[in-house]
Design a protein around this motif. Structure first.
Motif, PDB file in Angstrom:
ATOM      1  N   ALA A  27       0.901  -1.176  -0.031  1.00  0.00           N
ATOM      2  CA  ALA A  27      -0.092  -0.056   0.047  1.00  0.00           C
ATOM      3  C   ALA A  27       0.815   1.425  -0.067  1.00  0.00           C
ATOM      4  CB  ALA A  27      -1.066  -0.169   1.108  1.00  0.00           C
ATOM      5  N   ALA A  28       1.971   1.086   0.597  1.00  0.00           N
ATOM      6  CA  ALA A  28       2.773   2.430   0.685  1.00  0.00           C
ATOM      7  C   ALA A  28       3.695   2.708  -0.483  1.00  0.00           C
ATOM      8  CB  ALA A  28       3.856   2.215   2.008  1.00  0.00           C
ATOM      9  N   ILE A  29       3.805   1.692  -1.002  1.00  0.00           N
ATOM     10  CA  ILE A  29       4.467   1.850  -2.399  1.00  0.00           C
ATOM     11  C   ILE A  29       3.870   2.212  -3.546  1.00  0.00           C
ATOM     12  CG2 ILE A  29       6.128   0.525  -3.972  1.00  0.00           C
ATOM     13  CD1 ILE A  29       7.231  -1.082  -1.845  1.00  0.00           C
ATOM     14  N   PHE A  30       2.675   1.434  -3.605  1.00  0.00           N
ATOM     15  CA  PHE A  30       1.667   1.646  -4.792  1.00  0.00           C
ATOM     16  C   PHE A  30       0.412   2.619  -4.509  1.00  0.00           C
ATOM     17  CE2 PHE A  30       4.020  -2.285  -5.555  1.00  0.00           C
ATOM     18  CZ  PHE A  30       4.454  -1.943  -6.823  1.00  0.00           C
ATOM     19  N   SER A  70       4.096   6.262   7.827  1.00  0.00           N
ATOM     20  CA  SER A  70       4.446   5.284   8.843  1.00  0.00           C
ATOM     21  C   SER A  70       5.673   4.410   8.718  1.00  0.00           C
ATOM     22  CB  SER A  70       3.259   4.388   9.257  1.00  0.00           C
ATOM     23  OG  SER A  70       2.060   5.052   9.934  1.00  0.00           O
ATOM     24  N   LEU A  71       5.709   3.928   7.432  1.00  0.00           N
ATOM     25  CA  LEU A  71       6.880   3.203   7.048  1.00  0.00           C
ATOM     26  C   LEU A  71       7.940   3.835   7.089  1.00  0.00           C
ATOM     27  CD1 LEU A  71       5.601   0.514   4.577  1.00  0.00           C
ATOM     28  CD2 LEU A  71       6.154   0.107   6.945  1.00  0.00           C
ATOM     29  N   ILE A  72       8.041   5.135   6.462  1.00  0.00           N
ATOM     30  CA  ILE A  72       9.151   6.112   6.340  1.00  0.00           C
ATOM     31  C   ILE A  72       9.619   6.324   7.958  1.00  0.00           C
ATOM     32  CG2 ILE A  72       9.814   8.164   5.877  1.00  0.00           C
ATOM     33  CD1 ILE A  72       8.179   8.400   3.506  1.00  0.00           C
ATOM     34  N   PHE A 116       9.730  15.263  10.091  1.00  0.00           N
ATOM     35  CA  PHE A 116      11.042  14.918  10.102  1.00  0.00           C
ATOM     36  C   PHE A 116      11.592  15.294  11.674  1.00  0.00           C
ATOM     37  CE2 PHE A 116      15.495  16.944  10.468  1.00  0.00           C
ATOM     38  CZ  PHE A 116      16.180  15.907   9.827  1.00  0.00           C
ATOM     39  N   ASN A 117      11.050  16.378  12.326  1.00  0.00           N
ATOM     40  CA  ASN A 117      11.390  16.562  13.652  1.00  0.00           C
ATOM     41  C   ASN A 117      10.888  15.527  14.420  1.00  0.00           C
ATOM     42  OD1 ASN A 117      12.896  18.930  12.878  1.00  0.00           O
ATOM     43  ND2 ASN A 117      11.202  20.109  13.412  1.00  0.00           N
ATOM     44  N   ILE A 157       9.920  -1.795  15.244  1.00  0.00           N
ATOM     45  CA  ILE A 157       9.422  -0.973  13.983  1.00  0.00           C
ATOM     46  C   ILE A 157       7.817  -0.674  14.321  1.00  0.00           C
ATOM     47  CG2 ILE A 157       8.649  -2.872  12.481  1.00  0.00           C
ATOM     48  CD1 ILE A 157       9.685  -0.818  10.103  1.00  0.00           C
ATOM     49  N   GLY A 158       7.213  -1.842  14.975  1.00  0.00           N
ATOM     50  CA  GLY A 158       5.598  -1.553  15.305  1.00  0.00           C
ATOM     51  C   GLY A 158       5.564  -0.338  16.405  1.00  0.00           C
ATOM     52  N   PHE A 159       6.480  -0.518  17.514  1.00  0.00           N
ATOM     53  CA  PHE A 159       6.263   0.342  18.744  1.00  0.00           C
ATOM     54  C   PHE A 159       6.735   1.745  17.945  1.00  0.00           C
ATOM     55  CE2 PHE A 159       6.970  -3.826  20.487  1.00  0.00           C
ATOM     56  CZ  PHE A 159       5.792  -3.671  21.338  1.00  0.00           C
ATOM     57  N   VAL A 160       7.747   1.715  16.922  1.00  0.00           N
ATOM     58  CA  VAL A 160       8.089   3.407  16.539  1.00  0.00           C
ATOM     59  C   VAL A 160       6.985   3.643  15.598  1.00  0.00           C
ATOM     60  CG1 VAL A 160       9.803   4.339  14.672  1.00  0.00           C
ATOM     61  CG2 VAL A 160      10.577   2.636  16.293  1.00  0.00           C
TER      62      VAL A 160
END
Length: 287
Positions: free
Chosen positions: A36-39, A89-91, A150-151, A215-218
């Protein structure tokens, strides 16, 4: 002979990993989120609704065949915005963990292998950061800076690297007394070579498991900052920001918070299930 045995064992472990239903569910969820994120540009039925295209005639429409997640207070398609939110979210997860690993792993290697005063200084600094809950530290740092995606990534990274430092330092202390390390020291290999060429590869499985679980917790922490107004700012389709924008319309227009909230829930669950499966695959224990 030993190499052939390992080659035979690896496919078996992979099959065992994929036979674990919970791990397979996690893998499917993560794959769908990444897809989903890519496409998102091609999947989203109304990509122009992501950051603009305000149409008040369509505002607050309930879920329907045309808008399966309904529309928000500006008439934008929630389904399209949730799809693009996966990208944010993935970024967030990838960048934060890249920074945390880039800082924490070398410090952990140096502290564990060099020992002495170097270890004391690095680990006492690590303990100071670990004494503050990650979300509180991230909120404090984010509040100092201008709210942005970013911040918020910088703020979360600020409190995430100590976990990898502590983990790698513990692994290094276990590995540094192995026979192959003593042999490398005996032939005159430098400390830097031993730490980063000999010890680091033996820590990779533990680092991978830790990262896949974290990564899920991030993502959850990033969504929390967005909800509090310290992350990505409207009209960015970040899931935490979308939940915050829609909460004022509860409970009447429930879809505005429900679907981005479910996206957070499912994504975090997927990464946690996958992380648990990888832990069993590599047969490591991560605190």
């Amino acid at each position: 002979m030993e190499a052939n045995v390992k080659e035979r064992k690896a496919p078996g472990k992979i099959r065992k990993l994929l036979k674990n239903k919970l791990t397979l569910v996690g893998l499917i969820i993560v794959a769908l989120v990444v897809f989903a994120a890519i496409f998102a540009d091609f999947i989203a039925p109304h990509p122009s609704d992501v950051t603009g295209s305000i149409d008040f005639s369509l505002m607050n429409q309930p879920p329907s065949s045309q808008y399966i997640f309904g529309t928000d207070e500006a008439g934008r398609d929630n389904f399209s915005r949730v799809l693009f939110g996966a990208r944010y979210s993935l970024i967030m997860g990838v960048v934060v963990l890249t920074v945390a690993i880039g800082i924490g792993v070398p410090l952990g290697l140096i502290a564990g292998f060099w020992g002495g005063k170097v270890n004391s200084v690095i680990m006492r600094l690590t303990d100071i950061f670990l004494s503050i809950p990650s979300i509180i530290l991230a909120m404090a740092v984010a509040a100092i800076m201008e709210p942005s995606l970013f911040n918020s990534m910088v703020a979360i990274s600020f409190g995430w690297w100590p976990w990898f430092t502590r983990l790698v330092q513990a692994e290094t202390l276990k590995i540094k007394n192995e026979q192959f390390i003593l042999a490398s020291e005996g032939i005159g290999a430098s400390k830097w070579r031993i730490a980063f060429i000999e010890i680091l590869p033996n820590c990779l499985s533990t680092i991978i498991v830790k990262a896949s679980t974290d990564i899920g917790f991030v993502i959850l922490t990033g969504a929390s900052l967005g909800f509090l107004g310290l992350g990505a700012q409207p009209p960015a389709p970040e899931w935490g920001t979308m939940v915050a924008e829609g909460r004022v319309y509860l409970p009447t227009m429930w879809w505005q918070t429900t679907f981005p909230g479910l996206a957070i829930l499912v994504t975090v669950l997927g990464f946690n299930l996958l992380g648990d499966g990888l832990r069993d695959f590599f047969d490591v224990r991560v605190d």
